[in-house]
Design a protein around this motif. Structure first.
Motif, PDB file in Angstrom:
ATOM      1  N   SER A  88     120.755 143.611  59.333  1.00  0.00           N
ATOM      2  CA  SER A  88     121.675 142.856  60.185  1.00  0.00           C
ATOM      3  C   SER A  88     121.383 141.361  60.109  1.00  0.00           C
ATOM      4  CB  SER A  88     121.596 143.347  61.634  1.00  0.00           C
ATOM      5  OG  SER A  88     120.397 142.937  62.261  1.00  0.00           O
ATOM      6  N   ALA A 110     122.925 140.025  56.968  1.00  0.00           N
ATOM      7  CA  ALA A 110     124.367 139.868  57.203  1.00  0.00           C
ATOM      8  C   ALA A 110     124.648 138.631  58.044  1.00  0.00           C
ATOM      9  CB  ALA A 110     124.926 141.115  57.877  1.00  0.00           C
ATOM     10  N   SER A 111     123.778 138.342  59.014  1.00  0.00           N
ATOM     11  CA  SER A 111     123.966 137.149  59.859  1.00  0.00           C
ATOM     12  C   SER A 111     123.861 135.872  59.038  1.00  0.00           C
ATOM     13  CB  SER A 111     122.932 137.143  60.987  1.00  0.00           C
ATOM     14  OG  SER A 111     123.155 138.199  61.897  1.00  0.00           O
ATOM     15  N   ALA A 147     124.651 135.556  55.900  1.00  0.00           N
ATOM     16  CA  ALA A 147     125.883 135.467  55.123  1.00  0.00           C
ATOM     17  C   ALA A 147     127.060 135.026  55.990  1.00  0.00           C
ATOM     18  CB  ALA A 147     126.176 136.812  54.457  1.00  0.00           C
ATOM     19  N   HIS A 148     127.165 135.574  57.206  1.00  0.00           N
ATOM     20  CA  HIS A 148     128.259 135.194  58.097  1.00  0.00           C
ATOM     21  C   HIS A 148     128.175 133.724  58.476  1.00  0.00           C
ATOM     22  CE1 HIS A 148     128.551 139.691  59.392  1.00  0.00           C
ATOM     23  NE2 HIS A 148     129.295 139.432  58.333  1.00  0.00           N
ATOM     24  N   ALA A 176     122.949 137.247  49.270  1.00  0.00           N
ATOM     25  CA  ALA A 176     124.041 137.489  50.214  1.00  0.00           C
ATOM     26  C   ALA A 176     124.826 136.215  50.486  1.00  0.00           C
ATOM     27  CB  ALA A 176     123.478 138.060  51.515  1.00  0.00           C
TER      28      ALA A 176
END
Length: 365
Positions: free
Chosen positions: A154, A157-158, A160-161, A216
């Motif tokens: 997670s 992913a953070s 990348a976001h 990512a």
């Protein structure tokens, strides 16, 4: 001709000179949101004539902040607040902008530096820090919680976001913070990483998270954006992260398409012993530049124009970064250009400040 004031390419991004403003935490955000302070602070630095301005360590999730006052970029509210600042800066300055994306790991939930004290508890607005292993930074820090593999995923992913949000805001350069004892550095160093899964133990495993975060971020950004990494080349502690491991990491990052390495050191352990002196970190940058062949930024007690010029002219590094020195003197590049017989971009409103003895110093932004 001054080498410090020659252009350089970081992947697809062209910088007008080799002076970089290093990311410097301001501890002045509200719930991760940029404030008027950031607009004023970054605005004055955007008039400095530097080649690149990198915004302070910006948390990719609330728990990734160093302090409750840290800047963040994890939702629409933090994005919109930072947009106000970025739009104001870009309206009046053509200087390329970068942002450093970060997660504080076990060094999170601390008070702001001008109000020193122990870790901020959840009851007082703090939160539970996380780390590769449940090992606190020092006696003043909270006991971190070891990350599960699900939480690691997670956090990747953070990153990348947040990179996608930074791209939307118009940042030219994304810098990944893998230095100074924060989360990615904690995974790299055997001092803080005692894991027994695929993210711990061997050098390959300890590098895994940093490489996965880079991949990512690179994947979600367009080709016209540069991505670099800031590392601590050494923990300055026996049996910790060191230059040889840094070289291996940099080779791996280069294979993935990394555009530059920003070479700092230390920050992981309270047991560090750093021999502070002018240029004390430059040998790390020189070795990485020579052996990896990637653009490097040298930083740390670089204060004089002639000193910076020598670093570039002798090939020790490709760029120099200023931090506290440019806070003390926000017009350092103006004075460096005057001393080195170069030109620097300055807003027209400031042209009349040009000394008579250095005609032709200023060019239009």
């Amino acid at each position: 001709m001054s080498q410090l004031f020659t252009p350089i390419k970081l992947g697809p991004v062209v910088l007008p000179n080799r002076i970089v403003i290093a990311p410097m935490c301001q501890y002045s955000a509200v719930d991760g949101k940029a404030t008027e302070w950031h607009t004023i602070h970054l605005g004055q630095l955007a008039f400095s004539g530097s080649g690149l301005l990198i915004v302070e360590a910006t948390a990719v999730e609330p728990e990734g902040r160093i302090s409750p006052g840290d800047l963040g970029l994890w939702n629409d509210e933090t994005e919109q607040a930072l947009a106000t600042t970025v739009q104001a800066v870009k309206k009046y300055s053509a200087m390329p902008l970068g942002i450093q994306l970060a997660h504080a790991g076990r060094k999170a939930s601390m008070p702001v530096p001008w109000q020193p004290g122990p870790a901020v508890t959840p009851e007082n607005g703090g939160w539970q820090p996380v780390a590769p292993s449940a090992i606190p930074f020092d006696k003043h820090s909270a006991q971190p919680k070891a990350l599960t593999q699900e939480r690691i995923a997670s956090i990747i992913a953070s990153f990348a976001h947040s990179a996608k949000r930074a791209d939307k805001l118009g940042f030219d350069v994304i810098e990944i913070h893998a230095a100074h004892g924060y989360l990615l550095h904690e995974f790299l160093s055997p001092i803080s990483n005692h894991r027994e899964d695929e993210y711990g133990g061997s050098l390959e495993n300890r590098m895994r998270l940093t490489l996965e975060v880079f991949s990512a971020i690179r994947k979600v950004l367009p080709e016209n954006k540069a991505v670099g990494v800031r590392i601590s080349a050494s923990d300055w502690v026996e049996n910790g992260w060191d230059l040889q491991q840094s070289l291996t990491l940099c080779h791996k990052l280069k294979e993935l398409g990394c555009d530059y390495i920003h070479v700092s050191s230390g920050g992981l352990s309270a047991q560090q012993h750093i021999p502070l002196s002018p240029n004390y970190q430059v040998p790390f940058a020189r070795k990485i530049k020579a052996e990896v062949g990637m653009p490097t930024i040298a930083v740390g007690l670089i204060t004089e124009p002639e000193q910076a010029e020598a670093i570039i002219a002798t090939g020790e590094a490709d760029m120099v970064a200023l931090a506290r020195g440019i806070l003390y003197n926000p017009h350092w590049p103006w004075h460096a250009a005057a001393a080195l017989g170069a030109q620097v971009s300055v807003p027209k409103q400031y042209w009349r400040s040009q000394p008579h003895r250095v005609k032709g110093l200023f060019t239009e932004d």
